[in-house]
Design a protein around this motif. Structure first.
Motif, PDB file in Angstrom:
ATOM      1  N   UNK A   1       8.864 -12.406   7.169  1.00 12.37           N
ATOM      2  CA  UNK A   1       8.088 -13.119   6.130  1.00 12.37           C
ATOM      3  C   UNK A   1       7.282 -12.133   5.289  1.00 12.37           C
ATOM      4  N   UNK A   2       6.670 -11.168   5.968  1.00 14.62           N
ATOM      5  CA  UNK A   2       5.863 -10.179   5.260  1.00 14.62           C
ATOM      6  C   UNK A   2       6.690  -9.347   4.301  1.00 14.62           C
ATOM      7  N   UNK A   3       7.909  -9.015   4.709  1.00 15.48           N
ATOM      8  CA  UNK A   3       8.805  -8.256   3.833  1.00 15.48           C
ATOM      9  C   UNK A   3       9.118  -9.061   2.575  1.00 15.48           C
ATOM     10  N   UNK A   4       9.454 -10.322   2.752  1.00 15.30           N
ATOM     11  CA  UNK A   4       9.804 -11.174   1.611  1.00 15.30           C
ATOM     12  C   UNK A   4       8.623 -11.346   0.660  1.00 15.30           C
ATOM     13  N   UNK A   5       7.424 -11.504   1.235  1.00 13.88           N
ATOM     14  CA  UNK A   5       6.238 -11.745   0.413  1.00 13.88           C
ATOM     15  C   UNK A   5       5.769 -10.498  -0.326  1.00 13.88           C
ATOM     16  N   UNK A   6       6.200  -9.321   0.134  1.00 10.34           N
ATOM     17  CA  UNK A   6       5.698  -8.067  -0.435  1.00 10.34           C
ATOM     18  C   UNK A   6       6.236  -7.779  -1.825  1.00 10.34           C
ATOM     19  N   UNK A   7       7.431  -8.272  -2.100  1.00  6.77           N
ATOM     20  CA  UNK A   7       8.061  -7.956  -3.379  1.00  6.77           C
ATOM     21  C   UNK A   7       8.747  -6.611  -3.390  1.00  6.77           C
ATOM     22  N   UNK A   8       8.720  -5.890  -2.264  1.00  4.32           N
ATOM     23  CA  UNK A   8       9.374  -4.591  -2.169  1.00  4.32           C
ATOM     24  C   UNK A   8      10.849  -4.818  -1.851  1.00  4.32           C
ATOM     25  N   UNK A   9      11.722  -4.102  -2.535  1.00  2.00           N
ATOM     26  CA  UNK A   9      13.159  -4.260  -2.332  1.00  2.00           C
ATOM     27  C   UNK A   9      13.557  -3.886  -0.912  1.00  2.00           C
ATOM     28  N   UNK A  10      14.485  -4.648  -0.349  1.00  2.00           N
ATOM     29  CA  UNK A  10      14.926  -4.398   1.029  1.00  2.00           C
ATOM     30  C   UNK A  10      15.422  -2.977   1.233  1.00  2.00           C
ATOM     31  N   UNK A  11      16.156  -2.428   0.281  1.00  2.00           N
ATOM     32  CA  UNK A  11      16.729  -1.097   0.489  1.00  2.00           C
ATOM     33  C   UNK A  11      15.695   0.020   0.406  1.00  2.00           C
ATOM     34  N   UNK A  12      14.448  -0.316   0.112  1.00  2.00           N
ATOM     35  CA  UNK A  12      13.374   0.671   0.116  1.00  2.00           C
ATOM     36  C   UNK A  12      12.615   0.690   1.444  1.00  2.00           C
ATOM     37  N   UNK A  13      12.951  -0.256   2.347  1.00  2.00           N
ATOM     38  CA  UNK A  13      12.195  -0.429   3.587  1.00  2.00           C
ATOM     39  C   UNK A  13      13.046  -0.038   4.789  1.00  2.00           C
ATOM     40  N   UNK A  14      12.455   0.711   5.697  1.00  2.00           N
ATOM     41  CA  UNK A  14      13.116   1.142   6.929  1.00  2.00           C
ATOM     42  C   UNK A  14      12.584   0.258   8.059  1.00  2.00           C
ATOM     43  N   UNK A  15      13.397  -0.670   8.543  1.00  2.00           N
ATOM     44  CA  UNK A  15      12.953  -1.658   9.528  1.00  2.00           C
ATOM     45  C   UNK A  15      13.487  -1.309  10.916  1.00  2.00           C
ATOM     46  N   UNK A  16      12.576  -1.201  11.875  1.00  2.00           N
ATOM     47  CA  UNK A  16      12.918  -0.906  13.266  1.00  2.00           C
ATOM     48  C   UNK A  16      12.574  -2.099  14.151  1.00  2.00           C
ATOM     49  N   UNK A  17      13.472  -2.436  15.085  1.00  2.00           N
ATOM     50  CA  UNK A  17      13.133  -3.379  16.145  1.00  2.00           C
ATOM     51  C   UNK A  17      13.724  -2.862  17.449  1.00  2.00           C
TER      52      UNK A  17
ATOM     53  N   UNK B   1       0.818  -1.217   0.000  1.00  2.00           N
ATOM     54  CA  UNK B   1       0.000   0.000   0.000  1.00  2.00           C
ATOM     55  C   UNK B   1       0.852   1.269   0.000  1.00  2.00           C
ATOM     56  N   UNK B   2       2.171   1.112   0.197  1.00  2.00           N
ATOM     57  CA  UNK B   2       3.050   2.267   0.139  1.00  2.00           C
ATOM     58  C   UNK B   2       3.824   2.586   1.402  1.00  2.00           C
ATOM     59  N   UNK B   3       3.538   1.893   2.505  1.00  2.00           N
ATOM     60  CA  UNK B   3       4.333   2.102   3.723  1.00  2.00           C
ATOM     61  C   UNK B   3       5.766   1.636   3.473  1.00  2.00           C
ATOM     62  N   UNK B   4       6.710   2.353   4.085  1.00  2.00           N
ATOM     63  CA  UNK B   4       8.111   1.946   3.963  1.00  2.00           C
ATOM     64  C   UNK B   4       8.817   1.889   5.320  1.00  2.00           C
ATOM     65  N   UNK B   5       8.109   2.225   6.397  1.00  2.00           N
ATOM     66  CA  UNK B   5       8.643   2.134   7.754  1.00  2.00           C
ATOM     67  C   UNK B   5       7.875   1.057   8.510  1.00  2.00           C
ATOM     68  N   UNK B   6       8.603   0.066   9.032  1.00  2.00           N
ATOM     69  CA  UNK B   6       8.005  -0.996   9.827  1.00  2.00           C
ATOM     70  C   UNK B   6       8.578  -0.939  11.236  1.00  2.00           C
ATOM     71  N   UNK B   7       7.729  -1.174  12.245  1.00  2.00           N
ATOM     72  CA  UNK B   7       8.167  -1.111  13.637  1.00  2.00           C
ATOM     73  C   UNK B   7       7.747  -2.373  14.373  1.00  2.00           C
ATOM     74  N   UNK B   8       8.747  -3.140  14.845  1.00  2.75           N
ATOM     75  CA  UNK B   8       8.487  -4.335  15.639  1.00  2.75           C
ATOM     76  C   UNK B   8       9.396  -4.306  16.860  1.00  2.75           C
ATOM     77  N   UNK B   9       9.464  -5.412  17.603  1.00  5.61           N
ATOM     78  CA  UNK B   9      10.306  -5.495  18.796  1.00  5.61           C
ATOM     79  C   UNK B   9      10.445  -6.949  19.202  1.00  5.61           C
ATOM     80  N   UNK B  10      11.532  -7.252  19.890  1.00  3.45           N
ATOM     81  CA  UNK B  10      11.704  -8.602  20.423  1.00  3.45           C
ATOM     82  C   UNK B  10      10.523  -8.990  21.297  1.00  3.45           C
ATOM     83  N   UNK B  11      10.057  -8.049  22.122  1.00  2.00           N
ATOM     84  CA  UNK B  11       8.969  -8.328  23.062  1.00  2.00           C
ATOM     85  C   UNK B  11       7.643  -8.593  22.362  1.00  2.00           C
TER      86      UNK B  11
END
Length: 288
Positions: A60-76, A41-51
Motif C-alpha cells: 500500500x505504501x509503495x502505491x501511495x508514494x507515487x514512486x515508479x515500481x522499477x525505481x524501488x528495490x523490494x526485499x521480503x 524522502x528518497x529511500x529506494x530499498x525496502x525490507x519486509x518479511x512474511x513474519x
C-alpha cells in the motif's frame, strides 16, 4: 532529497547501500504511511518479511508514494513454516500477492532451519522464472552459508545478519565478503539496548562531525562495506537516517568503535538448541 549510492550484487543486480526496514511495525496504516514517507524522502530499498505480517501495508505504501515500481528495490523473506520445496513455492506467490507486485527484487530464507535446501530450490526456480531478481539468506553462519553454496546451483547474493556496535561479528562479516556475499545488517541500533544512543564514545565521535550517534553508527556500518536497513516511523528520523553520505569516519574513529564490541548477540543465540526450540520449534513442527 538525498541520493543513496548503490552497490552491485554478485549476480549483477544493483541495490541501494542503505534502505528502510519495517520490522516491528505491525499496524498496517502506520507501516504504509512510513513506507510512503521513506520513498518520498528518497529511500529506494525496502525490507519486509512474511513474519513481520506487514507485506500488505508495504505494498500500500509503495502505491501511495507515487514512486515508479522499477525505481524501488523490494526485499521480503520466507519464514521457516514454509521451508519445503512445495510450501516455499506457495510462500513466494503469497508474498507477491500480499505486496501487490509482479516480482520481488530480493527474497531471503529468513532462518537456517528446516528444509533449507528444498526451500532454496524453490527460490532458484522463482528466480529463473523472473519472479525474483536476486535470492539470499538471513542469519546463516559461515558453515551454513558454505554448505548451501556447495549444495545448490545459485549462490546467495546477501546474508542479512545482526551487526551493531555491541555485536560486530568481524569474522562472519569477513567470511561473507570473501565469498562475494553482501552483508546486510539488521538491528543496526541494537534496538536502543544498553543506552546505545547516549554512549559517551559514540556521542563524542558524533559531536566531532556535527552528526547524531545514530548517523555515526550507520556510517560505521557503511564504511565496513555493509548494507543497512534502519527502521523508524518518525518523519524526522527517517530523513536523518539517510543523511549519512556527507561525512567520513577516520581510521582512528573506526578503530575506537571496534573497541565497543561485546562479542555476543543483543537478542538471542541462533545456535542455542533451547532458543531454536522456543522460537522456531512450533513452526518447524508444522512441516512434519
Amino acid at each position: 532529497m538525498a541520493t543513496i549510492p548503490t552497490i552491485t550484487l554478485n549476480n549483477g543486480v544493483e541495490m541501494p547501500q542503505l534502505g528502510f526496514g519495517v520490522f516491528q511495525v505491525p499496524d498496517l496504516a502506520e507501516c504504509a504511511a512510513a513506507v510512503t514517507t521513506a520513498l518520498q524522502a528518497g529511500y529506494r530499498l525496502l525490507d519486509t518479511a512474511t513474519a513481520y505480517q506487514n507485506e500488505e501495508a508495504v505494498g500500500r505504501g509503495i502505491k501511495a508514494s507515487g514512486v515508479a515500481r522499477d525505481e524501488i528495490f523490494v526485499t521480503s523473506k520466507l519464514w521457516v513454516s514454509d521451508f519445503t520445496y512445495e510450501r516455499a513455492q506457495r510462500g513466494i506467490d503469497a508474498s507477491l500477492q500480499r505486496l501487490g507486485l509482479d516480482y520481488l527484487d530480493l527474497y531471503l530464507l529468513h532462518q537456517p532451519y528446516g528444509d533449507t535446501m528444498g526451500a532454496w530450490r524453490a527460490l532458484e526456480e522463482a528466480h529463473q522464472a523472473g519472479k525474483i531478481r536476486a535470492i539470499g539468506v538471513s542469519n546463516f553462519y559461515a558453515d551454513q552459508l558454505k554448505n548451501l553454496e556447495l549444495t545448490m546451483t545459485v549462490k546467495p547474493v546477501i546474508n542479512q545478519i545482526e551487526v551493531n556496535p555491541w555485536y560486530q561479528q568481524p569474522s562472519e562479516v569477513a567470511f561473507n565478503q570473501s565469498e562475494d556475499v553482501r552483508v546486510e545488517a539488521w538491528a543496526p541500533f541494537a534496538e536502543g539496548k544498553q543506552g546505545i544512543f547516549t554512549n559517551t564514545t559514540l556521542q563524542q565521535i558524533a559531536q566531532a562531525h556535527g552528526k547524531t550517534t545514530g548517523q555515526v553508527i550507520l556510517r560505521w556500518l557503511l564504511q565496513r562495506g555493509i548494507t543497512v536497513i534502519p527502521k523508524s516511523v518518525h518523519r524526522e528520523r527517517i530523513r536523518e537516517n539517510q543523511d549519512v553520505f556527507d561525512f567520513t569516519l577516520t581510521p582512528a574513529e573506526m578503530q575506537t568503535i571496534a573497541g565497543l564490541d561485546q562479542g555476543k548477540s543483543q537478542f538471542f543465540d541462533h545456535r542455542d538448541p533451547v532458543t531454536i526450540e522456543q522460537i522456531f520449534g512450533a513452526s518447524l513442527k508444522d512441516l512434519k
